[in-house]
Design an enzyme around this catalytic site. Structure first.
Site, mmCIF file in Angstrom:
data_model
loop_
_atom_site.group_PDB
_atom_site.id
_atom_site.type_symbol
_atom_site.label_atom_id
_atom_site.label_comp_id
_atom_site.label_asym_id
_atom_site.label_seq_id
_atom_site.Cartn_x
_atom_site.Cartn_y
_atom_site.Cartn_z
ATOM 1 N N PRO A 144 0.787 -1.231 0.000
ATOM 2 C CA PRO A 144 0.000 0.000 0.000
ATOM 3 C C PRO A 144 0.824 1.288 0.000
ATOM 4 C CG PRO A 144 -0.143 -1.127 2.119
ATOM 5 C CD PRO A 144 0.518 -2.074 1.169
ATOM 6 N N ASN A 145 0.313 2.217 -0.767
ATOM 7 C CA ASN A 145 0.872 3.575 -0.891
ATOM 8 C C ASN A 145 2.173 3.644 -1.683
ATOM 9 O OD1 ASN A 145 -1.207 4.804 0.740
ATOM 10 N ND2 ASN A 145 -0.233 3.812 2.487
ATOM 11 N N ARG A 203 5.292 11.047 -2.193
ATOM 12 C CA ARG A 203 4.993 10.668 -0.809
ATOM 13 C C ARG A 203 6.221 10.831 0.078
ATOM 14 N NH1 ARG A 203 4.888 4.422 1.107
ATOM 15 N NH2 ARG A 203 4.155 4.871 3.191
ATOM 16 N N TYR A 241 11.408 8.771 1.422
ATOM 17 C CA TYR A 241 11.366 7.767 0.355
ATOM 18 C C TYR A 241 11.982 8.224 -0.969
ATOM 19 C CZ TYR A 241 8.162 5.597 3.678
ATOM 20 O OH TYR A 241 7.613 5.044 4.808
ATOM 21 N N ASN A 285 8.035 -5.674 -1.006
ATOM 22 C CA ASN A 285 7.991 -4.560 -0.065
ATOM 23 C C ASN A 285 6.538 -4.487 0.401
ATOM 24 O OD1 ASN A 285 7.895 -2.238 1.404
ATOM 25 N ND2 ASN A 285 9.091 -1.012 -0.047
ATOM 26 N N ALA A 329 3.212 -0.857 4.683
ATOM 27 C CA ALA A 329 2.617 -0.858 6.034
ATOM 28 C C ALA A 329 2.182 -2.253 6.479
ATOM 29 C CB ALA A 329 1.436 0.099 6.078
ATOM 30 N N HIS A 358 4.078 -4.568 9.042
ATOM 31 C CA HIS A 358 3.952 -4.451 10.496
ATOM 32 C C HIS A 358 2.606 -4.949 11.027
ATOM 33 C CE1 HIS A 358 7.324 -1.970 9.400
ATOM 34 N NE2 HIS A 358 6.536 -1.105 8.792
ATOM 35 N N ASP A 389 1.517 -15.706 6.244
ATOM 36 C CA ASP A 389 1.077 -17.082 6.030
ATOM 37 C C ASP A 389 1.121 -17.459 4.546
ATOM 38 O OD1 ASP A 389 0.723 -17.448 8.726
ATOM 39 O OD2 ASP A 389 -1.467 -17.452 8.677
ATOM 40 N N GLU A 416 12.388 -9.644 1.780
ATOM 41 C CA GLU A 416 11.622 -8.454 2.161
ATOM 42 C C GLU A 416 12.504 -7.232 1.936
ATOM 43 O OE1 GLU A 416 9.560 -8.497 6.050
ATOM 44 O OE2 GLU A 416 10.419 -6.500 6.341
ATOM 45 N N HIS A 445 12.775 -2.768 1.940
ATOM 46 C CA HIS A 445 12.232 -1.451 2.282
ATOM 47 C C HIS A 445 13.186 -0.393 1.770
ATOM 48 C CE1 HIS A 445 9.270 -3.287 4.883
ATOM 49 N NE2 HIS A 445 10.240 -4.046 5.350
ATOM 50 N N LEU A 446 12.609 0.697 1.339
ATOM 51 C CA LEU A 446 13.431 1.835 0.928
ATOM 52 C C LEU A 446 14.162 2.407 2.137
ATOM 53 C CD1 LEU A 446 10.684 3.542 -1.215
ATOM 54 C CD2 LEU A 446 12.839 2.698 -2.130
ATOM 55 N N SER A 447 13.410 2.618 3.202
ATOM 56 C CA SER A 447 13.968 3.256 4.392
ATOM 57 C C SER A 447 14.508 2.202 5.357
ATOM 58 C CB SER A 447 12.879 4.081 5.095
ATOM 59 O OG SER A 447 11.833 3.239 5.555
ATOM 60 N N ARG A 457 13.552 3.988 12.568
ATOM 61 C CA ARG A 457 12.401 4.891 12.549
ATOM 62 C C ARG A 457 11.522 4.653 13.790
ATOM 63 N NH1 ARG A 457 9.648 4.636 6.874
ATOM 64 N NH2 ARG A 457 8.628 6.494 7.730
ATOM 65 N N ARG A 505 7.696 0.258 13.438
ATOM 66 C CA ARG A 505 8.227 -0.231 12.158
ATOM 67 C C ARG A 505 9.328 -1.270 12.348
ATOM 68 N NH1 ARG A 505 5.883 3.313 8.390
ATOM 69 N NH2 ARG A 505 5.572 5.346 9.325
HETATM 70 C C1 DQA Z 1 8.399 1.057 3.740
HETATM 71 C C2 DQA Z 1 8.496 1.193 5.271
HETATM 72 C C3 DQA Z 1 7.146 0.937 5.910
HETATM 73 O O1 DQA Z 1 7.268 1.070 7.330
HETATM 74 C C4 DQA Z 1 6.120 1.935 5.421
HETATM 75 O O2 DQA Z 1 4.859 1.652 5.963
HETATM 76 C C5 DQA Z 1 6.069 2.011 3.933
HETATM 77 C C6 DQA Z 1 7.330 1.983 3.179
HETATM 78 C C7 DQA Z 1 9.736 1.375 3.042
HETATM 79 O O3 DQA Z 1 9.890 0.962 1.886
HETATM 80 O O4 DQA Z 1 10.602 2.032 3.614
HETATM 81 O O5 DQA Z 1 5.019 2.203 3.352
HETATM 82 O O6 DQA Z 1 8.055 -0.285 3.436
#
Ligand code: DQA
Length: 149
Positions: free
Chosen positions: A14-15, A22, A27, A78, A81, A84, A91, A102, A104-106, A111, A115
């Site tokens: 999501p997002n 964003r 990011y 990725n 959200a 978490h 599953d 897995e 993540h950008l950040s 953080r 997270r």
């Molecule tokens: C994220 C980190 C997540 O905590 C956050 O909810 C995101 C982006 C990242 O790529 O850093 O939406 O997955």
């Protein structure tokens, strides 16, 4: 001898469709299409096939993972959200038993406290985070290396 290309599914949660606009301080200003184009170039270099998908809906991501069983060699996800919160995605990854990384950008560990916990990482090969858009490329190269062994 196997004559089909290695097939990697790259999933974003999501997002991630809002990347580029964003929270650019966290990011960066590159959008998802640009990241995926970059990964296609890496895939060409590695002579593999990638399929990139993004969804804001947990069930859709669960469906896509469940459909991987016979046609995908590895998954990069990725979960955004859902990292978490989602036992369902965890599953699904566990059920298909396909090597998954897995990303993540950040650096999620540097953080907010919430997270730091991932429901997904314990059923993954590992986690790559904190390298911005390069997190995906590192994951792709790492996964191909692992699958080639
Ligand atoms: C994220 C980190 C997540 O905590 C956050 O909810 C995101 C982006 C990242 O790529 O850093 O939406 O997955």
């Amino acid at each position: 001898m196997k004559n089909t290309l290695m097939n990697i599914l790259i999933l974003n949660g999501p997002n991630m469709d809002l990347l580029g606009n964003r929270e650019t301080d966290i990011y960066g200003d590159e959008n998802l299409e640009s990241i995926e184009n970059r990964l296609q170039l890496v895939a060409q270099e590695l002579n593999i096939s990638i399929n990139c998908k993004q969804s804001n809906h947990e069930g859709e991501i669960v469906d896509w993972i469940g459909q991987c069983k016979n046609n995908v060699d590895g998954i990069i996800i990725n979960p955004a959200a859902y990292t978490h919160t989602s036992v369902a995605i965890r599953d699904a990854v566990s059920a298909v038993n396909i090597p998954t990384i897995e990303v993540h950008l950040s650096n999620v560990h540097a953080r907010e406290e919430f997270r730091r916990h991932s429901f997904i990482v314990s059923v993954c090969v590992g986690q790559i985070c904190g390298f911005g858009v390069d997190s995906y490329e590192l994951a792709l190269r790492g996964l191909v290396l692992l699958l080639s062994k």
